[in-house]
Write a protein that holds these residues in place. Structure first.
Motif, PDB file in Angstrom:
ATOM      1  N   UNK A   5       0.833  -1.190   0.000  1.00  0.00           N
ATOM      2  CA  UNK A   5       0.000   0.000   0.000  1.00  0.00           C
ATOM      3  C   UNK A   5       0.871   1.244   0.000  1.00  0.00           C
ATOM      4  N   UNK A   6       0.280   2.368  -0.364  1.00  0.00           N
ATOM      5  CA  UNK A   6       0.969   3.654  -0.363  1.00  0.00           C
ATOM      6  C   UNK A   6       0.725   4.299   1.002  1.00  0.00           C
ATOM      7  N   UNK A   7       1.779   4.575   1.727  1.00  0.00           N
ATOM      8  CA  UNK A   7       1.632   5.163   3.064  1.00  0.00           C
ATOM      9  C   UNK A   7       1.088   6.588   3.015  1.00  0.00           C
ATOM     10  N   UNK A  26      -7.463  -5.007 -15.532  1.00  0.00           N
ATOM     11  CA  UNK A  26      -6.748  -4.534 -14.350  1.00  0.00           C
ATOM     12  C   UNK A  26      -5.737  -5.566 -13.850  1.00  0.00           C
ATOM     13  N   UNK A  27      -4.653  -5.076 -13.235  1.00  0.00           N
ATOM     14  CA  UNK A  27      -3.672  -6.003 -12.660  1.00  0.00           C
ATOM     15  C   UNK A  27      -4.247  -6.666 -11.414  1.00  0.00           C
ATOM     16  N   UNK A  28      -3.663  -7.767 -11.032  1.00  0.00           N
ATOM     17  CA  UNK A  28      -4.067  -8.406  -9.785  1.00  0.00           C
ATOM     18  C   UNK A  28      -3.270  -7.778  -8.651  1.00  0.00           C
ATOM     19  N   UNK A  29      -3.753  -7.879  -7.452  1.00  0.00           N
ATOM     20  CA  UNK A  29      -3.055  -7.301  -6.306  1.00  0.00           C
ATOM     21  C   UNK A  29      -3.471  -5.865  -6.062  1.00  0.00           C
ATOM     22  N   UNK A  30      -3.125  -5.354  -4.894  1.00  0.00           N
ATOM     23  CA  UNK A  30      -3.546  -4.014  -4.502  1.00  0.00           C
ATOM     24  C   UNK A  30      -2.641  -2.905  -4.970  1.00  0.00           C
ATOM     25  N   UNK A  31      -1.320  -3.152  -5.065  1.00  0.00           N
ATOM     26  CA  UNK A  31      -0.378  -2.104  -5.432  1.00  0.00           C
ATOM     27  C   UNK A  31       0.283  -2.450  -6.759  1.00  0.00           C
ATOM     28  N   UNK A  32       0.212  -1.511  -7.690  1.00  0.00           N
ATOM     29  CA  UNK A  32       0.739  -1.702  -9.043  1.00  0.00           C
ATOM     30  C   UNK A  32       1.805  -0.644  -9.277  1.00  0.00           C
ATOM     31  N   UNK A  33       2.966  -1.025  -9.843  1.00  0.00           N
ATOM     32  CA  UNK A  33       4.100  -0.124 -10.007  1.00  0.00           C
ATOM     33  C   UNK A  33       4.533   0.010 -11.465  1.00  0.00           C
ATOM     34  N   UNK A  56      -2.443   2.392  -6.097  1.00  0.00           N
ATOM     35  CA  UNK A  56      -3.041   1.488  -5.112  1.00  0.00           C
ATOM     36  C   UNK A  56      -4.521   1.350  -5.433  1.00  0.00           C
ATOM     37  N   UNK A  57      -4.894   0.146  -5.802  1.00  0.00           N
ATOM     38  CA  UNK A  57      -6.281  -0.123  -6.161  1.00  0.00           C
ATOM     39  C   UNK A  57      -7.142  -0.147  -4.904  1.00  0.00           C
ATOM     40  N   UNK A  58      -8.300   0.525  -4.960  1.00  0.00           N
ATOM     41  CA  UNK A  58      -9.185   0.590  -3.800  1.00  0.00           C
ATOM     42  C   UNK A  58     -10.340  -0.391  -3.892  1.00  0.00           C
ATOM     43  N   UNK A  59     -10.571  -0.916  -5.100  1.00  0.00           N
ATOM     44  CA  UNK A  59     -11.700  -1.824  -5.282  1.00  0.00           C
ATOM     45  C   UNK A  59     -12.995  -1.105  -5.611  1.00  0.00           C
ATOM     46  N   UNK A  65     -14.337   4.525 -14.164  1.00  0.00           N
ATOM     47  CA  UNK A  65     -13.129   3.731 -13.971  1.00  0.00           C
ATOM     48  C   UNK A  65     -12.939   3.340 -12.520  1.00  0.00           C
ATOM     49  N   UNK A  66     -11.767   2.807 -12.230  1.00  0.00           N
ATOM     50  CA  UNK A  66     -11.458   2.331 -10.893  1.00  0.00           C
ATOM     51  C   UNK A  66     -10.759   3.431 -10.092  1.00  0.00           C
ATOM     52  N   UNK A  67     -11.224   3.663  -8.878  1.00  0.00           N
ATOM     53  CA  UNK A  67     -10.611   4.652  -8.005  1.00  0.00           C
ATOM     54  C   UNK A  67      -9.273   4.120  -7.502  1.00  0.00           C
ATOM     55  N   UNK A  68      -8.235   4.963  -7.591  1.00  0.00           N
ATOM     56  CA  UNK A  68      -6.907   4.576  -7.126  1.00  0.00           C
ATOM     57  C   UNK A  68      -6.301   5.691  -6.279  1.00  0.00           C
ATOM     58  N   UNK A  69      -5.428   5.289  -5.356  1.00  0.00           N
ATOM     59  CA  UNK A  69      -4.560   6.212  -4.638  1.00  0.00           C
ATOM     60  C   UNK A  69      -3.282   6.286  -5.459  1.00  0.00           C
TER      61      UNK A  69
END
Length: 110
Positions: A5-7, A26-33, A56-59, A65-69
């Motif tokens: 996750x992004x702090x 979308x990629x799998x997992x919560x954090x994509x780099x 950081x995918x929020x779901x 689209x998908x909300x991200x941090x």
């Protein structure tokens, strides 16, 4: 150290995953780099520096689209292009895999 996750995210946005290129959705997992460039389509700034970005995918998914941090490895380089409504192209290697629209800037980086 592995991060999941992004702090301290510097922005939020909506990402639309494209089906062209290697990634199918979308990629799998919560954090994509991946990496990213400011602009999309004909407005992409090809002379800009390709930046390492943290998504950081929020779901939370909507028609927009998908909300991200969002975070960046070097936030000061991204600062001139971080404002609500700014658009970015997200890359996996040399291929564009998503379009990102900045919704809110949470931390000033400059």
């Amino acid at each position: 150290m592995y991060r999941n996750r992004i702090d301290n995210p510097i922005a939020t946005g909506r990402v639309q995953w494209t089906s062209g290129g290697r990634r199918l959705g979308a990629p799998t997992g919560g954090l994509y780099l991946p990496t990213a460039l400011p602009g999309i389509g004909p407005n992409i700034r090809l002379r800009a520096v390709l930046l390492s970005i943290y998504l950081e995918r929020t779901g939370q998914i909507s028609d927009e689209g998908e909300l991200v941090q969002i975070g960046f490895l070097v936030p000061t380089l991204a600062a001139p292009h971080l404002y609500p409504g700014a658009e970015w192209t997200v890359f996996e290697g040399p291929r564009p895999v998503a379009e990102l629209s900045i919704k809110a800037v949470l931390i000033k980086t400059s």
